[in-house]
Enzyme design. Structure first.
Site, PDB file in Angstrom:
ATOM      1  N   HIS A  24       6.229   9.654  -0.311  1.00  0.00           N
ATOM      2  CA  HIS A  24       5.398  10.796  -0.160  1.00  0.00           C
ATOM      3  C   HIS A  24       3.976   9.840  -0.097  1.00  0.00           C
ATOM      4  O   HIS A  24       2.873  10.223   0.744  1.00  0.00           O
ATOM      5  CB  HIS A  24       5.231  11.585  -1.087  1.00  0.00           C
ATOM      6  N   GLU A  25       3.719   8.885  -0.980  1.00  0.00           N
ATOM      7  CA  GLU A  25       2.482   8.121  -1.160  1.00  0.00           C
ATOM      8  C   GLU A  25       2.490   7.169  -0.037  1.00  0.00           C
ATOM      9  O   GLU A  25       1.377   6.836   0.735  1.00  0.00           O
ATOM     10  CB  GLU A  25       2.161   7.619  -2.449  1.00  0.00           C
ATOM     11  N   HIS A  28       0.936   8.720   3.143  1.00  0.00           N
ATOM     12  CA  HIS A  28      -0.443   8.854   3.182  1.00  0.00           C
ATOM     13  C   HIS A  28      -1.049   7.655   3.649  1.00  0.00           C
ATOM     14  O   HIS A  28      -1.771   7.540   4.574  1.00  0.00           O
ATOM     15  CB  HIS A  28      -0.919   9.085   1.815  1.00  0.00           C
TER      16      HIS A  28
END
Length: 215
Positions: A24-25, A28
């Site tokens: 998820h990170e 980004h």
């Protein structure tokens, strides 16, 4: 089929939970780099090594306590830094950067759904089958939770950043102004209104399971 103990469930959940919050990170940071901001890359955060992303509280303590006390998995990693000023079109590009995290979780939910299907038809039996089936189911569930929850339109959640980019500048500024109180709003939502999100999470989870041919 034998039921797994709590310690076994924690062990099974470790891999899908770590990948869910880590990728998820990374998503980004990867999308931010595509749009001109290399901050995450320069800080060594564009890696799937979970040690670079682990938050001792959000990645270890909170998920373990949540699962042990409520049967519900939830957690977070250290946020990947994004310097909005480095983006080529800050308001527009930040929407894509924000949406990349939940998008990565939906892709992982699909992966774990097919993983579960493969285990189901593999012929595995006993504890081995239960171990991997549980891993796949947790993988789908935790990724759906993270995707749906993070798309709530509350700053600093990803959905809040997406909404901010969609609104006219004046309305966007007003929305951004509540970010210092965002954590309080999020906690209040979890406490008072989480039940409204459960049917959504269940529906999205069932959708991914059905794509993989699971009832």
């Amino acid at each position: 089929m034998q039921q797994l103990s709590l310690l076994q469930i924690l062990a099974v959940a470790a891999i899908p939970v770590l990948f869910a919050i880590t990728l998820h990170e990374v998503a980004h940071g990867w999308v931010a780099r595509r749009f001109g901001d290399r901050t995450a890359e320069m800080l060594g955060r564009l890696t799937i090594n979970p040690l670079k992303h682990i938050d001792p509280i959000g990645t270890v303590v909170v998920p373990a306590l949540a699962l042990a006390t409520t049967g519900f998995l939830f957690g977070w990693a250290k946020p990947v830094p994004v310097a909005m000023r480095n983006l080529r079109n800050p308001r527009r590009d930040m929407m894509f950067v924000a949406a990349a995290g939940p998008g990565a979780n939906l892709v992982m939910a699909l992966f774990w759904a097919f993983f579960t299907k493969l285990v189901a038809i593999s012929g595995l039996e006993g504890m081995s089958a239960q171990f991997f089936l549980t891993m796949g189911q947790i993988g789908v569930f935790i990724n759906v939770i993270l995707a749906v929850f993070n798309m709530l339109p509350i700053p600093p959640l990803d959905g809040g950043r997406v909404l901010s980019g969609l609104l006219p500048p004046r309305a966007s500024s007003r929305l951004d102004a509540i970010e210092p109180y965002g954590l309080i709003i999020v906690l209040a939502f979890i406490f008072f209104a989480w039940g409204y999100l459960r049917p959504v999470i269940a529906s999205v989870t069932n959708f991914f399971m059905s794509i993989a041919g699971l009832g």
